[in-house]
Design a protein around this motif. Structure first.
Motif, PDB file in Angstrom:
ATOM      1  N   SER A  54      44.041  12.076  58.592  1.00  0.00           N
ATOM      2  CA  SER A  54      43.782  10.727  59.455  1.00  0.00           C
ATOM      3  C   SER A  54      42.700  10.296  59.762  1.00  0.00           C
ATOM      4  O   SER A  54      42.320   9.148  59.873  1.00  0.00           O
ATOM      5  CB  SER A  54      44.897  10.525  60.422  1.00  0.00           C
ATOM      6  N   VAL A 105      41.029   5.188  53.699  1.00  0.00           N
ATOM      7  CA  VAL A 105      41.584   5.316  52.497  1.00  0.00           C
ATOM      8  C   VAL A 105      40.466   5.140  51.243  1.00  0.00           C
ATOM      9  O   VAL A 105      40.566   5.551  50.368  1.00  0.00           O
ATOM     10  CB  VAL A 105      42.772   4.175  52.338  1.00  0.00           C
ATOM     11  N   GLN A 148      38.659   8.120  50.506  1.00  0.00           N
ATOM     12  CA  GLN A 148      39.174   9.216  50.129  1.00  0.00           C
ATOM     13  C   GLN A 148      38.867  10.393  49.210  1.00  0.00           C
ATOM     14  O   GLN A 148      39.299  11.571  49.225  1.00  0.00           O
ATOM     15  CB  GLN A 148      40.853   8.981  49.667  1.00  0.00           C
ATOM     16  N   ASN A 167      47.706  12.023  47.685  1.00  0.00           N
ATOM     17  CA  ASN A 167      47.794  11.700  48.864  1.00  0.00           C
ATOM     18  C   ASN A 167      49.045  10.652  49.067  1.00  0.00           C
ATOM     19  O   ASN A 167      49.156   9.976  48.271  1.00  0.00           O
ATOM     20  CB  ASN A 167      46.490  10.764  49.061  1.00  0.00           C
ATOM     21  N   GLU A 168      49.423  10.515  50.306  1.00  0.00           N
ATOM     22  CA  GLU A 168      50.411   9.684  50.484  1.00  0.00           C
ATOM     23  C   GLU A 168      49.845   8.902  51.829  1.00  0.00           C
ATOM     24  O   GLU A 168      49.196   8.996  52.604  1.00  0.00           O
ATOM     25  CB  GLU A 168      51.707  10.422  51.227  1.00  0.00           C
ATOM     26  N   ILE A 169      49.957   7.278  51.088  1.00  0.00           N
ATOM     27  CA  ILE A 169      49.257   6.360  52.071  1.00  0.00           C
ATOM     28  C   ILE A 169      50.202   5.358  52.772  1.00  0.00           C
ATOM     29  O   ILE A 169      50.985   4.854  52.175  1.00  0.00           O
ATOM     30  CB  ILE A 169      48.215   5.582  51.104  1.00  0.00           C
ATOM     31  N   GLU A 170      49.928   5.020  53.923  1.00  0.00           N
ATOM     32  CA  GLU A 170      50.793   4.310  54.795  1.00  0.00           C
ATOM     33  C   GLU A 170      49.966   3.132  55.688  1.00  0.00           C
ATOM     34  O   GLU A 170      48.981   4.026  56.415  1.00  0.00           O
ATOM     35  CB  GLU A 170      51.782   4.938  55.700  1.00  0.00           C
ATOM     36  N   ASN A 204      47.401   1.701  55.385  1.00  0.00           N
ATOM     37  CA  ASN A 204      45.834   1.838  54.969  1.00  0.00           C
ATOM     38  C   ASN A 204      45.342   3.195  55.457  1.00  0.00           C
ATOM     39  O   ASN A 204      44.013   3.565  55.598  1.00  0.00           O
ATOM     40  CB  ASN A 204      45.112   0.404  55.373  1.00  0.00           C
ATOM     41  N   ARG A 205      46.079   4.166  55.775  1.00  0.00           N
ATOM     42  CA  ARG A 205      45.348   5.551  56.287  1.00  0.00           C
ATOM     43  C   ARG A 205      46.267   6.490  55.253  1.00  0.00           C
ATOM     44  O   ARG A 205      47.334   6.151  54.950  1.00  0.00           O
ATOM     45  CB  ARG A 205      46.259   5.878  57.541  1.00  0.00           C
ATOM     46  N   ILE A 206      45.593   7.599  55.396  1.00  0.00           N
ATOM     47  CA  ILE A 206      46.080   8.653  54.427  1.00  0.00           C
ATOM     48  C   ILE A 206      46.979   9.536  55.448  1.00  0.00           C
ATOM     49  O   ILE A 206      46.445  10.060  56.356  1.00  0.00           O
ATOM     50  CB  ILE A 206      44.983   9.789  54.014  1.00  0.00           C
ATOM     51  N   CYS A 207      48.136   9.443  55.031  1.00  0.00           N
ATOM     52  CA  CYS A 207      49.143  10.233  56.352  1.00  0.00           C
ATOM     53  C   CYS A 207      49.297  11.618  55.835  1.00  0.00           C
ATOM     54  O   CYS A 207      49.209  12.476  56.424  1.00  0.00           O
ATOM     55  CB  CYS A 207      50.357   9.368  56.431  1.00  0.00           C
ATOM     56  N   SER A 246      47.919  14.830  52.539  1.00  0.00           N
ATOM     57  CA  SER A 246      47.379  14.904  51.289  1.00  0.00           C
ATOM     58  C   SER A 246      47.850  16.465  50.822  1.00  0.00           C
ATOM     59  O   SER A 246      47.678  17.394  51.671  1.00  0.00           O
ATOM     60  CB  SER A 246      45.829  15.062  51.719  1.00  0.00           C
TER      61      SER A 246
END
Ligand code: BTN
Length: 251
Positions: A69, A73, A76, A120-123, A125-128, A130
């Motif tokens: 976190s 993003v 990344q 990566n999973e993004i939510e 605008n943050r990488i929640c 990886s």
């Protein structure tokens, strides 16, 4: 913290350690640092939808879960730098000469010993989360796929290397480097070392883009992942993965 402090899941066989971790994320609550490693993958995945070949039991194939976190993003690619730097640092302690072929292939000479697949999973605008998937050819000596230039650690050092020991070495280095990445000064150092370890990182070389061959020098890799090339005339060109090649296109 040592790698032994984190859950280590060993699977005799799975489709893909990345896919397995992805399922765990959906159905369980795995903690950061969870590692899934496998003896065999039946659908090992590489970059750009390619397969990843690995003879059962011969190589290192594993995935690690991170919750980065602290990484924005748009920056990344820093995660790729952290992981490829950690891999090369460990391999160079075994035998000097390893480098990073942008964006994140691990090379020895002109041959590829390993690769990284980061999902990566993004939510918001943050990488929640990886999932960092790593494949290193360790003891395999014959390769069936059409990968152009595979090599293994055994082919380089002349003898087998214990896969589990390599995994522990890499996981520990990865944890240390990842923890450092939260410290701005240290992240600068990791970025510098990534740059120093780049394949064809010194001097002018041939590259190919959609307009054909040109000569340029690598002058950096942006936090967004762009490869920065400077032509002999001084123009700076920037490329994303697959927009530029280090070898001529196949005819
Ligand atoms: C590349 O194409 O260079 C990336 C290869 C990444 C392969 C590893 S093996 C472990 C993990 N699970 C996968 O399905 N792929 C990655």
């Amino acid at each position: 913290m040592k790698i032994f402090d984190f859950p280590l899941i060993h699977l005799p066989q799975t489709e893909s350690t990345n896919s397995h971790l992805k399922e765990m994320l959906k159905n369980e609550s795995p903690i950061e640092g969870t590692v899934v490693f496998a003896h065999e993958q039946t659908k090992g995945r590489g970059q750009a939808g390619c397969n990843w070949e690995s003879e059962p039991g011969m190589n290192l194939i594993f995935s690690m879960l991170l919750f980065p976190s602290h990484i924005a993003v748009e920056k990344q690619f820093i995660l790729s730098k952290i992981v490829s730097f950690a891999l090369v640092d460990v391999l160079n302690d075994i035998q000097p000469g390893f480098c990073i072929k942008w964006p994140n292939d691990i090379y020895y000479g002109d041959s590829k010993i390993g690769g990284i697949l980061i999902e990566n999973e993004i939510e918001d605008n943050r990488i929640c989360s990886s999932i960092v998937g790593i494949g290193i050819n360790v003891n395999q000596t014959a390769f069936m796929s059409d990968a152009p230039n595979p090599i293994s650690l055994k082919q380089i050092i002349g003898h087998d290397f214990p896969v589990a020991i390599l995994m522990v070495m890499i996981c520990e280095k990865l944890h240390d480097t990842y923890n450092e990445s939260a410290i701005p000064l240290k992240i600068k150092r990791i970025e510098k070392r990534y740059g120093d370890l780049l394949y064809r990182g010194n001097g002018y070389h041939s590259f190919w883009d959609k307009n054909g061959e040109f000569t340029a020098a690598i002058v950096g890799v942006k936090p967004e992942g762009y490869l920065m090339l400077q032509t002999a005339k001084g123009d700076i060109r920037q490329y994303l993965f697959k927009e530029v090649s280090f070898t001529p296109p196949h005819v």
